[in-house]
Design a protein around this motif. Sequence first.
Motif, mmCIF file in Angstrom:
data_model
loop_
_atom_site.group_PDB
_atom_site.id
_atom_site.type_symbol
_atom_site.label_atom_id
_atom_site.label_comp_id
_atom_site.label_asym_id
_atom_site.label_seq_id
_atom_site.Cartn_x
_atom_site.Cartn_y
_atom_site.Cartn_z
ATOM 1 N N TRP A 75 54.806 33.624 47.194
ATOM 2 C CA TRP A 75 54.770 35.092 47.128
ATOM 3 C C TRP A 75 53.574 35.654 47.880
ATOM 4 O O TRP A 75 53.619 36.757 48.411
ATOM 5 C CB TRP A 75 54.793 35.590 45.678
ATOM 6 N N GLU A 76 52.503 34.877 47.913
ATOM 7 C CA GLU A 76 51.355 35.258 48.743
ATOM 8 C C GLU A 76 51.810 35.314 50.206
ATOM 9 O O GLU A 76 51.503 36.263 50.935
ATOM 10 C CB GLU A 76 50.249 34.208 48.562
ATOM 11 N N PHE A 78 54.876 35.764 51.232
ATOM 12 C CA PHE A 78 55.799 36.901 51.325
ATOM 13 C C PHE A 78 55.026 38.185 51.645
ATOM 14 O O PHE A 78 55.368 38.931 52.564
ATOM 15 C CB PHE A 78 56.536 37.029 49.985
ATOM 16 N N ALA A 79 53.947 38.420 50.884
ATOM 17 C CA ALA A 79 53.131 39.627 51.078
ATOM 18 C C ALA A 79 52.469 39.628 52.459
ATOM 19 O O ALA A 79 52.475 40.646 53.163
ATOM 20 C CB ALA A 79 52.070 39.724 49.978
ATOM 21 N N LYS A 80 51.933 38.488 52.862
ATOM 22 C CA LYS A 80 51.216 38.434 54.143
ATOM 23 C C LYS A 80 52.153 38.571 55.339
ATOM 24 O O LYS A 80 51.822 39.232 56.322
ATOM 25 C CB LYS A 80 50.409 37.133 54.244
ATOM 26 N N GLN A 82 55.054 40.122 55.399
ATOM 27 C CA GLN A 82 55.495 41.520 55.489
ATOM 28 C C GLN A 82 54.385 42.387 56.083
ATOM 29 O O GLN A 82 54.640 43.231 56.949
ATOM 30 C CB GLN A 82 55.949 42.019 54.104
ATOM 31 N N ASP A 83 53.148 42.156 55.660
ATOM 32 C CA ASP A 83 52.023 42.933 56.192
ATOM 33 C C ASP A 83 51.920 42.744 57.704
ATOM 34 O O ASP A 83 51.765 43.713 58.461
ATOM 35 C CB ASP A 83 50.726 42.484 55.495
ATOM 36 N N ALA A 86 54.855 44.441 59.502
ATOM 37 C CA ALA A 86 54.721 45.898 59.457
ATOM 38 C C ALA A 86 53.645 46.396 60.424
ATOM 39 O O ALA A 86 53.740 47.502 60.955
ATOM 40 C CB ALA A 86 54.414 46.351 58.033
ATOM 41 N N LYS A 87 52.622 45.564 60.650
ATOM 42 C CA LYS A 87 51.564 45.956 61.596
ATOM 43 C C LYS A 87 52.136 46.143 62.998
ATOM 44 O O LYS A 87 51.832 47.113 63.689
ATOM 45 C CB LYS A 87 50.471 44.872 61.641
ATOM 46 N N ARG A 90 54.233 49.289 63.320
ATOM 47 C CA ARG A 90 53.453 50.518 63.545
ATOM 48 C C ARG A 90 53.177 50.725 65.035
ATOM 49 O O ARG A 90 53.230 51.832 65.544
ATOM 50 C CB ARG A 90 52.112 50.486 62.795
ATOM 51 N N GLN A 107 61.675 49.975 56.821
ATOM 52 C CA GLN A 107 61.175 48.712 56.280
ATOM 53 C C GLN A 107 62.318 47.968 55.590
ATOM 54 O O GLN A 107 62.736 48.346 54.495
ATOM 55 C CB GLN A 107 60.050 48.990 55.277
ATOM 56 N N SER A 109 62.474 45.116 53.982
ATOM 57 C CA SER A 109 62.171 44.526 52.670
ATOM 58 C C SER A 109 62.130 45.554 51.543
ATOM 59 O O SER A 109 62.166 45.193 50.370
ATOM 60 C CB SER A 109 60.850 43.754 52.726
ATOM 61 N N ASP B 83 54.689 58.309 60.394
ATOM 62 C CA ASP B 83 53.830 57.356 61.108
ATOM 63 C C ASP B 83 52.403 57.410 60.556
ATOM 64 O O ASP B 83 51.781 56.374 60.288
ATOM 65 C CB ASP B 83 53.848 57.686 62.610
ATOM 66 N N ARG B 90 49.184 50.779 55.513
ATOM 67 C CA ARG B 90 48.817 49.445 56.018
ATOM 68 C C ARG B 90 47.386 49.084 55.601
ATOM 69 O O ARG B 90 47.105 47.949 55.246
ATOM 70 C CB ARG B 90 48.911 49.363 57.544
ATOM 71 N N ILE B 97 45.694 42.777 49.672
ATOM 72 C CA ILE B 97 45.920 41.358 49.995
ATOM 73 C C ILE B 97 44.578 40.660 50.176
ATOM 74 O O ILE B 97 44.340 39.579 49.645
ATOM 75 C CB ILE B 97 46.798 41.219 51.266
ATOM 76 N N ASN B 102 49.000 39.913 45.733
ATOM 77 C CA ASN B 102 50.216 39.908 46.533
ATOM 78 C C ASN B 102 50.793 41.319 46.499
ATOM 79 O O ASN B 102 51.538 41.675 45.593
ATOM 80 C CB ASN B 102 51.226 38.904 45.987
ATOM 81 N N ALA B 103 50.386 42.115 47.470
ATOM 82 C CA ALA B 103 50.812 43.511 47.521
ATOM 83 C C ALA B 103 51.775 43.703 48.679
ATOM 84 O O ALA B 103 51.596 43.126 49.748
ATOM 85 C CB ALA B 103 49.606 44.422 47.702
ATOM 86 N N VAL B 104 52.808 44.494 48.453
ATOM 87 C CA VAL B 104 53.823 44.718 49.485
ATOM 88 C C VAL B 104 54.149 46.217 49.585
ATOM 89 O O VAL B 104 54.418 46.875 48.577
ATOM 90 C CB VAL B 104 55.119 43.924 49.184
ATOM 91 N N GLN B 107 58.259 51.579 51.624
ATOM 92 C CA GLN B 107 58.368 52.807 52.411
ATOM 93 C C GLN B 107 59.379 53.738 51.750
ATOM 94 O O GLN B 107 60.586 53.509 51.826
ATOM 95 C CB GLN B 107 58.827 52.467 53.836
ATOM 96 N N ALA B 110 62.450 55.116 53.678
ATOM 97 C CA ALA B 110 63.512 54.169 54.020
ATOM 98 C C ALA B 110 64.368 53.831 52.814
ATOM 99 O O ALA B 110 65.406 53.191 52.946
ATOM 100 C CB ALA B 110 62.920 52.883 54.585
#
Lengths: 257, 257
Positions: A75-76, A78-80, A82-83, A86-87, A90, A107, A109, B83, B90, B97, B102-104, B107, B110
């Motif tokens: 899950w760690e 998973f979070a990373k 997605q981050d 998403a970067k 942007r 998004q 997810s 945006d 972000r 994180i 574990n943060a996600v 949006q 969406a």
Amino acid sequence: MKNLIFVKLGGSLITDKSKPYTARLDVIKRLCKEIHEAREEKNFALLVGHGGGGFPHISAEKYQTHKGVINERSWEGFAKVQDDAAKLNRIIVSALIEAGENAVSIQPSASCIAKNGRIIEWYTRPIEIMLSEGIIPVPYGDVCLDKKKGCCIISTEEIFRFLAKKLKPERIIMAGKVDGVLDQKGNVVKKITKRNFKIIKKSLFSSDGLADVTGGMLHKVEKSLETGVKIEIINGLKPNLLKMALIGKRNLGTIIN
Amino acid sequence: MKNLIFVKLGGSLITDKSKPYTARLDVIKRLCKEIHEAREEKNFALLVGHGGGGFPHISAEKYQTHKGVINERSWEGFAKVQDDAAKLNRIIVSALIEAGENAVSIQPSASCIAKNGRIIEWYTRPIEIMLSEGIIPVPYGDVCLDKKKGCCIISTEEIFRFLAKKLKPERIIMAGKVDGVLDQKGNVVKKITKRNFKIIKKSLFSSDGLADVTGGMLHKVEKSLETGVKIEIINGLKPNLLKMALIGKRNLGTIIN
């Protein structure tokens, strides 16, 4: 949807996969300009998806996110992942806005669920409204919650497979950094159909000679055939090719139909 | 959901509203550390929402996005405000994180649709699964497609109003940059109930002395009362207050119940 085109900007095209977190800003800027110019010349609805390239692929590899929840650090991961994904999103969305388009992130997810790596449901109402208002929705290769494996990776091709069924685009353009699907001699395969795919399959290279967690060129072609929509694979590194493909020029790369 | 807490990090707290696009990185880092420490000490599910502050509020003001589609540039505004809001998201998610959580991102634009500025549907399945897996979902004040007005702005309070009904948190903590709800003399109002709200209403200040497109403190309290959940408004600028609130300390600011 009439006059709807899906465009994929490949991860290898918009990032330098050899360096972590390195977007090819010049390429991105040019591609966004081409999209804007095509939309000024011709009237069509557009959805732009993009791969992750050097952004999420490193963390995805590290945590093996495509395999699902396999250990206490999944899950760690998973979070990373997605981050990271998403970067890059942007950067792409900002570049499209900068080029003069009303582009909005989608998004995956946050809006869909998969089962065994395949998307099984997606709340597409926002995408549908955006398209009808001339906005470009911009989904991207992302992590996804998975009813079977806990989590998974969904590629832009998987996203297009699902969205194509629901939104029925007229065609799909996939811009990568090679001239199309190449055979073992490096020649462009002009046309792939379900009929000749079995033979061609054996000789496919991945998009950049290296397979990644989303499976490379073979995966791309298989998902493409599944959409049932005409797909053009073109070289996004060659200036104006994306614009020409968007306004309707033919024979620019490989056609999958 | 048992043991579920919602936390709002106010836009005025995490950004410097006097300078465009300026996140208070030191404050954000400390708050994320406090969240992580509280989660190490105590077991609870957590959803963190945040305002936009100096990120989307300038473009939202410029395009008057909260009023809906009012002219031919409204969708341009919609794209730009999303945006801007996503950019700050972000920063917050990455900081969580970085702090070990574990943060996600979630949006909102969406995954939900509004009508006249109120969210009427939201695909919350991903949020629910994330919470059950110990992940912190991080929605944020965002633009939203609106069935009546075309588009609108949804504040974190509106997001919490909707999500509280669906997810039933035990309590909500709102961290801002003042000690709580202040009366005209600048004193903290210890407790607000539906009963005393009518009297208190007349003397409320906005969160930073300035109203914004999401309506300031009055809006916050009204939405809070609507959730039916116990809400604590605390000063996030004071070190450790968020952590103490999370682990269950009382009387740290204003309670709305």
